[in-house]
Design an enzyme around this catalytic site. Structure first.
Site, PDB file in Angstrom:
ATOM      1  N   SER A 242      -1.496  -1.633   9.871  1.00 22.13           N
ATOM      2  CA  SER A 242      -0.671  -0.721   9.093  1.00 22.13           C
ATOM      3  C   SER A 242      -1.200  -0.618   7.653  1.00 22.13           C
ATOM      4  CB  SER A 242       0.788  -1.202   9.136  1.00 22.13           C
ATOM      5  OG  SER A 242       1.675  -0.212   8.681  1.00 22.13           O
ATOM      6  N   ASP A 469       2.197   6.135  17.956  1.00 22.24           N
ATOM      7  CA  ASP A 469       2.593   5.286  16.828  1.00 22.24           C
ATOM      8  C   ASP A 469       3.438   6.110  15.872  1.00 22.24           C
ATOM      9  OD1 ASP A 469       2.689   3.810  14.387  1.00 22.24           O
ATOM     10  OD2 ASP A 469       0.821   2.792  14.900  1.00 22.24           O
ATOM     11  N   HIS A 498       4.228   0.638  17.007  1.00 18.65           N
ATOM     12  CA  HIS A 498       3.383   0.603  15.819  1.00 18.65           C
ATOM     13  C   HIS A 498       2.318  -0.464  15.963  1.00 18.65           C
ATOM     14  CE1 HIS A 498       2.090   1.014  11.787  1.00 18.65           C
ATOM     15  NE2 HIS A 498       2.767   0.011  11.269  1.00 18.65           N
TER      16      HIS A 498
END
Length: 529
Positions: A242, A469, A498
Site C-alpha cells: 500500500s 483492490d 487490499h
C-alpha cells in the site's frame, strides 16, 4: 444492543467482524488487527542473546551524515526471538548535523542462519502504519520461506507509533474529527466540517512544531537508507504494501544503486494528485461494495436485495438516514453515518471481512442495532472501548498525506468534487472528497509533487496489483510498473481485498518467495488467477 438481546445473537454479530490478519497494508494501520499474533510472539520462555550489530555500510558523500551512518545500534531481546533497538536520524536532511529524532526498530533473525540472505525490511502502509507491529506479526504476514532466509525487520517511520511521534489531537478531539458528517449537505453541516478541518493542521503545528514540516515520505525514504546501512546490508531488500509502495518507489528514485530485491504490493501511483487518488479509492470501494452485494445475495438471510444495484442503494439510503437519525449501539454512543461509512470501508480490505459486514448490516438495517458497524469502525481507527486510541495512526495519516502533495482544495471546490464523484460512487464519493479538506488548511508546505518515478539504474522491481483492490486500484500498479525503468508487473486477476501477498493466492506467494529467496525475476505481465 437493546435490553434483553440474546447473548448468542450478540456474539454472532461481533465474531468475524474484524478482518482476518493474513493481509497487509491496510489504509490506516493494519497492524491493529494483529493483537493476537503480537501477544503470542512474546510468550517464548527462552530468549537468545541479541546478535552483534554488523558493520555499517559506507556513508554517503555528505560528511555531515557520517555520524548518522556510523552510529552503532544496541540490540536487546524484546520477547520471543525478537530483538529491538532505536536508531537516530536527522530531523531534517537539510541540516544533517542538527537535531535528531528516534526511530523504533525490531527484527526477527532468520530462522536458519546457515541459509540467511540478509535483512528484509517490511512496511504495512498507512501512512501511519507501524512497521514494528507488522514485523512482530511476521509469522502471520510472511511465508515460512522468507522467515527462514531473512532477518525480518520493521521500523516505525518518523512521526509514527513508538518512533518520535507526531501529536495533534486529544482523544476527544479525534473523536469529534472522525464523527464529522461524511456527506455534509446543509450549510450548518458544511460549516461544522470546515471548522473541524481548519483545526487539525494547526494543532499538529502547535503540539509538534519541529516534526510537522519534516514528516513527508522523502524523509522516510532517507531514513530507510540509514536503516539499510546500520543493518549492514549493501543493498536494501524490501517488501512494501500500500503506502509502503510509495516509500519504496521514492527510495528507488533516491538510491537506485542500493536497491536489492524489491516487491511493491498494492501500488500507489506517484503520478496522481491527492484528488485523483481519493476519487480512485471512492470508485474502488464502490466496486468492492457491489461485489459484496453480489456475494451476499448468494448467502442465506442477506439483508439487501433483490439485486446488487438495489442492495447498494439500500445501503446508501441507510447511511443518509443515519446523518439525521443515529441508531443505538454502545451505551451512550450511537452509530452515526461517519462510523457506519468507516466501518463499511474497514470491512472491504479483505474478503474475509465480508461476512462480518453482512452480519453488521443485517443488525443495523433490520434490528436497529449499530454495534457491529461501530465495531468495524473502531477496528479501522484503533479506537478502544475506553475512548482512547491505540496509536497516532489517524494523525500521522493526515500529517504525511497533506505534506506529500501540493494540491489542496477549497471548501467550494471540495463540494464540487463531492457532487461529481457521487455520481459514480454514491456511497463513498462525498466522504472521500470531504476527507481531504484538512489539507487545505495545512500549515506546512508540500515537500514533493505528483510525478512519474523511473528510478533508472535499479535491478528489477516487482510491482503487484490485485484486480479488485479497493484501496489501491489495479490500474495504479500497472502505471507504477510502466513508470519504473525496471518495473515487473505481477497481477492477481480475480483477487479481492487490499494487496495480494499472503492474502490467499498461492501463485502470488510462490512468485514472491522465488524472487526473494532464489532471485527468480517473474515474467513481466504474468497473471495469477
Amino acid at each position: 444492543m437493546g435490553r434483553g438481546r440474546d447473548s448468542t445473537r450478540r456474539m454472532r454479530l461481533t465474531e468475524g467482524i474484524v478482518p482476518a490478519t493474513r493481509v497487509g497494508g491496510v489504509k490506516r494501520v493494519l497492524a491493529a488487527g494483529f493483537v493476537a499474533l503480537i501477544s503470542l510472539a512474546g510468550c517464548s520462555t527462552s530468549e537468545p542473546e541479541p546478535s552483534p550489530t554488523p558493520t555499517a555500510s559506507p556513508s554517503p558523500d555528505d560528511p555531515a551524515l557520517s555520524a548518522i551512518y556510523g552510529q552503532q545500534l544496541s540490540w536487546r531481546s524484546c520477547g520471543g526471538r525478537f530483538q529491538c533497538t532505536t536508531m537516530k536520524v536527522p530531523l531534517t536532511y537539510d541540516q544533517p548535523d542538527g537535531d535528531t529524532i528516534d526511530l523504533d526498530v525490531v527484527r526477527l533473525p532468520a530462522q536458519d542462519q546457515s541459509k540467511r540472505l540478509g535483512s528484509l525490511v517490511i512496511n504495512p502502509g498507512g501512512p501511519g502504519g507501524s512497521g514494528v507491529e507488522y514485523a512482530r506479526a511476521a509469522r502471520g504476514v510472511l511465508t515460512g520461506d522468507l522467515i527462514e532466509h531473512y532477518d525480518v525487520v520493521g521500523f516505525d517511520p518518523r512521526g509514527v507509533g513508538d518512533s518520535t511521534p507526531i501529536e495533534c489531537l486529544t482523544d476527544g478531539q479525534l473523536d469529534r474529527f472522525l464523527e464529522v458528517d461524511p456527506n455534509p449537505e446543509t450549510d450548518e453541516d458544511v460549516a461544522r466540517t470546515v471548522r473541524v478541518s481548519q483545526r487539525f493542521g494547526p494543532r499538529c503545528e502547535r503540539r509538534s512544531p519541529d516534526l510537522t514540516p519534516n514528516i513527508g515520505t522523502p524523509f522516510v525514504a532517507r531514513d530507510l537508507d540509514v536503516l539499510r546501512a546500520l543493518l549492514g546490508d549493501e543493498r536494501l531488500n524490501y517488501l512494501g504494501k500500500s503506502y509502503g509502495t510509495f516509500i519504496g518507489a521514492i527510495y528507488a528514485d533516491l538510491f537506485p544503486s542500493r536497491v536489492g530485491r524489491f516487491v511493491l504490493d498494492g501500488a500507489v501511483d506517484p503520478k496522481l494528485s491527492t484528488a485523483e487518488i481519493s476519487e480512485g479509492q471512492a470508485l474502488g470501494f464502490e466496486k468492492a461494495l457491489h461485489r459484496v452485494a453480489d456475494w451476499c445475495l448468494k448467502q442465506k438471510d442477506c439483508p439487501i436485495g433483490p439485486d446488487a444495484d438495489a442492495g447498494v442503494q439500500q445501503i446508501a439510503d441507510f447511511l443518509q438516514q443515519l446523518e439525521t437519525q443515529p441508531i443505538p449501539a454502545e451505551t451512550g454512543r450511537p452509530l452515526t453515518a461517519a462510523q457506519a461509512t468507516t466501518g463499511i470501508i474497514g470491512s472491504l480490505y479483505t474478503k474475509d471481512g465480508w461476512q462480518g459486514l453482512v452480519y453488521a448490516l443485517q443488525s443495523a438495517m433490520q434490528d436497529n442495532d449499530g454495534l457491529g458497524l461501530q465495531a468495524l469502525a473502531d477496528w479501522l481507527t484503533e479506537r478502544r472501548p475506553n475512548g482512547t486510541y491505540g496509536s497516532n495512526a489517524n494523525e500521522a495519516l493526515y500529517a504525511v498525506n497533506c505534506i506529500d502533495r501540493p494540491d489542496r482544495w477549497t471548501p467550494e471546490q471540495t463540494q464540487q468534487q463531492a457532487d461529481e464523484w457521487s455520481k459514480e460512487a454514491p456511497v463513498f464519493g462525498a466522504a472521500l472528497a470531504w476527507g481531504n479538506l484538512p489539507c487545505y488548511y495545512w500549515p506546512a508546505p508540500a515537500v514533493d509533487k505528483p510525478r512519474a518515478i523511473e528510478a533508472p539504474g535499479t535491478p528489477p522491481i516487482v510491482v503487484i496489483g490485485t484486480e479488485f483492490d479497493p484501496a489501491t486500484p489495479y490500474p495504479w500498479a500497472v502505471s507504477l510498473a510502466d513508470q519504473l525503468s525496471q518495473g515487473v508487473l505481477v497481477s492477481w486477476m480475480g483477487g479481492d481485498g487490499h494487496t495480494a501477498y499472503y492474502s490467499g493466492s498461492r501463485c502470488i506467494d510462490k512468485t514472491v518467495d522465488a524472487f526473494f529467496v532464489e532471485g527468480t525475476v517473474p515474467q513481466d505481465g504474468v497473471e495469477c488467477r
